[in-house]
Enzyme design. Structure first.
Site, PDB file in Angstrom:
ATOM      1  N   SER A 108       0.821  -1.207   0.000  1.00  0.00           N
ATOM      2  CA  SER A 108       0.000   0.000   0.000  1.00  0.00           C
ATOM      3  C   SER A 108       0.860   1.263   0.000  1.00  0.00           C
ATOM      4  O   SER A 108       1.943   1.297   0.587  1.00  0.00           O
ATOM      5  CB  SER A 108      -0.902   0.003   1.240  1.00  0.00           C
ATOM      6  OG  SER A 108      -1.566   1.243   1.392  1.00  0.00           O
ATOM      7  N   TYR A 131      -2.537   5.733  -4.749  1.00  0.00           N
ATOM      8  CA  TYR A 131      -3.699   6.616  -4.778  1.00  0.00           C
ATOM      9  C   TYR A 131      -3.377   7.822  -5.651  1.00  0.00           C
ATOM     10  O   TYR A 131      -2.207   8.173  -5.846  1.00  0.00           O
ATOM     11  CB  TYR A 131      -4.037   7.118  -3.370  1.00  0.00           C
ATOM     12  CG  TYR A 131      -4.556   6.073  -2.422  1.00  0.00           C
ATOM     13  CD1 TYR A 131      -5.845   5.570  -2.547  1.00  0.00           C
ATOM     14  CD2 TYR A 131      -3.763   5.599  -1.380  1.00  0.00           C
ATOM     15  CE1 TYR A 131      -6.332   4.617  -1.665  1.00  0.00           C
ATOM     16  CE2 TYR A 131      -4.241   4.651  -0.487  1.00  0.00           C
ATOM     17  CZ  TYR A 131      -5.528   4.165  -0.635  1.00  0.00           C
ATOM     18  OH  TYR A 131      -5.998   3.228   0.236  1.00  0.00           O
ATOM     19  N   THR A 157      -5.706   2.772  -7.158  1.00  0.00           N
ATOM     20  CA  THR A 157      -6.986   2.775  -6.449  1.00  0.00           C
ATOM     21  C   THR A 157      -7.748   4.058  -6.762  1.00  0.00           C
ATOM     22  O   THR A 157      -7.240   5.159  -6.535  1.00  0.00           O
ATOM     23  CB  THR A 157      -6.767   2.650  -4.935  1.00  0.00           C
ATOM     24  OG1 THR A 157      -6.120   1.400  -4.669  1.00  0.00           O
ATOM     25  CG2 THR A 157      -8.082   2.699  -4.182  1.00  0.00           C
ATOM     26  N   LYS A 256      -8.258  -0.296  -9.467  1.00  0.00           N
ATOM     27  CA  LYS A 256      -8.943  -0.924  -8.331  1.00  0.00           C
ATOM     28  C   LYS A 256     -10.073  -0.033  -7.821  1.00  0.00           C
ATOM     29  O   LYS A 256      -9.874   1.162  -7.588  1.00  0.00           O
ATOM     30  CB  LYS A 256      -7.952  -1.185  -7.193  1.00  0.00           C
ATOM     31  CG  LYS A 256      -8.545  -1.910  -5.989  1.00  0.00           C
ATOM     32  CD  LYS A 256      -7.463  -2.192  -4.952  1.00  0.00           C
ATOM     33  CE  LYS A 256      -7.996  -3.028  -3.798  1.00  0.00           C
ATOM     34  NZ  LYS A 256      -8.996  -2.303  -2.978  1.00  0.00           N
ATOM     35  N   HIS A 280     -13.878  -1.397  -1.800  1.00  0.00           N
ATOM     36  CA  HIS A 280     -12.910  -1.017  -0.762  1.00  0.00           C
ATOM     37  C   HIS A 280     -13.222  -1.734   0.553  1.00  0.00           C
ATOM     38  O   HIS A 280     -13.040  -1.185   1.642  1.00  0.00           O
ATOM     39  CB  HIS A 280     -12.909   0.499  -0.548  1.00  0.00           C
ATOM     40  CG  HIS A 280     -11.549   1.068  -0.242  1.00  0.00           C
ATOM     41  ND1 HIS A 280     -10.728   1.598  -1.198  1.00  0.00           N
ATOM     42  CD2 HIS A 280     -10.860   1.175   0.924  1.00  0.00           C
ATOM     43  CE1 HIS A 280      -9.603   2.021  -0.642  1.00  0.00           C
ATOM     44  NE2 HIS A 280      -9.660   1.767   0.647  1.00  0.00           N
TER      45      HIS A 280
END
Length: 381
Positions: A108, A131, A157, A256, A280
């Site tokens: 992440s 992100y 994401t 995603k 999520h």
């Protein structure tokens, strides 16, 4: 009392007993009233498998391939933020367990351990999750780090332009309050979990978001990082911004957070290599469909144009088979591995993946399927 885990559900209970409440609730909770969180699990449980007998299946092959990478199972460990707070240098431990099991690990953006620490610890190339962040220069630097670390897949994401409201985080003291009183509340919760306090609280430092630390500085605390997260996601992002990502990343790109066939078609048209059908984990917009409900029409719309992955509510190898039968080519495990890591560290994640494999073998044998490629809608009632 559970002493040895036999399932992901057992690992959840072990994690609950080991972690300070503010960390357990962060893993376990969803947004708002948690309707979608519950729906994810319930929708998968409601998918009935079609048992067949006397099929002569005396062995099954669980191997698969995702984005040109051979995998021992059709699964990957999904990106989980703050995993390094759940076990000492948690992302490193999880990445090692995933590599040993022959499956991808996705790091992440908001991991505790930075790319530079996790990548050398894994003999298998990492996937990296990103992100859309307001500071494009910072994003460009992260992508350069991912390339330098030989990350093989970028997972972008898109379902978090703003964070969902998570009531449990407020109730537990993780968010919603700041200052000495909030610090003392979390400190007291940690004191009441001495195993965690010794392993992670004392010996698991630094407690930072490793990939973000260069922006905030070495002396930043948990509240600084959480504040940065809330303030730096970019709600203005559109499909056109994929051009920026593509200019900086020439490897496989996975989008995603897709729940609608129209968005899936847009991802395919813009050249994405894959998508993750995901809400999520029920942590963003509460009330949206379960992944198991959203997956079939999306797979029908774009399954021949890109690789469709899915996550949400997966707690067993049976659930993996269900997702594959509904149209996914691979399944991401999120909470399941976070529970196992929290309870038993690297050994817990390794054991969880063994359990997933064993459960898949049973399900495939009793549905008459010898290989992952043979799992389709005819496996379902």
């Amino acid at each position: 009392m559970i002493r040895r885990a036999a399932s992901a559900i057992d690992y959840r209970e072990l994690a609950r007993r080991r972690l300070p409440p503010f960390l357990f609730e962060y893993i376990d909770g969803g947004s708002y009233a948690e309707v979608t969180l519950r729906r994810n699990v319930e929708a998968l449980e409601a998918v009935a498998l079609r048992q067949r007998v006397l099929t002569g299946v005396d062995g099954v092959d669980l191997s698969s391939s995702l984005f040109g990478e051979a995998t021992a199972l059709p699964v990957a460990l999904a990106p989980v933020g703050l995993a390094g707070m759940n076990a000492r240098r948690g992302e490193v431990q999880a990445a090692r367990a995933a590599a040993a099991a022959g499956v991808p690990f996705c790091l992440s953006t908001v991991s505790c351990c930075p790319l530079a620490e996790v990548a050398p610890a894994s003999p298998r190339p990492l996937w990296f999750q990103l992100y859309m962040i307001r500071d494009r220069g910072f994003m460009r630097d992260l992508l350069a780090q991912a390339r330098a670390a030989n990350c093989s897949v970028l997972v972008f994401t898109v379902d978090m332009p703003v964070p969902g409201s998570r009531y449990r985080d407020i109730h537990s003291g993780l968010s919603g309050a700041s200052g000495l009183r909030a610090d003392m509340r979390r400190w007291w919760q940690a004191v009441l979990r001495p195993g965690w306090a010794w392993d992670v609280g004392i010996h698991g430092r630094p407690h930072q978001l490793g990939n973000v630390a260069p922006v905030l500085g070495k002396d930043s605390g948990l509240e600084d990082f959480l504040g940065w997260m809330r303030g730096n996601f970019d709600a203005s992002v559109t499909w056109a911004d994929l051009d920026f990502i593509r200019a900086e990343w020439d490897g496989p790109l996975v989008i995603k957070g897709v729940l609608d066939p129209e968005d899936a078609r847009a991802a395919a048209s813009l050249g994405a290599d894959g998508i993750v059908v995901s809400n999520h984990g029920g942590r963003q917009l509460d009330g949206v469909p379960a992944t198991a409900q959203a997956l079939p029409p999306i797979a029908a719309a774009v399954g021949d144009r890109l690789t469709v992955l899915a996550d949400g509510g997966v707690r067993s190898g049976l659930d993996v088979v269900r997702m594959l039968a509904l149209g996914a080519k691979g399944v991401l495990l999120g909470r399941a591995w976070a529970y196992a890591l929290s309870a038993r560290g690297e050994a817990g994640v390794a054991h969880l993946l063994d359990l997933i494999a064993a459960e898949m073998r049973v399900a495939m044998t009793l549905t008459g399927r010898r290989s992952v490629a043979e799992i389709d809608r005819t496996v379902l009632v």
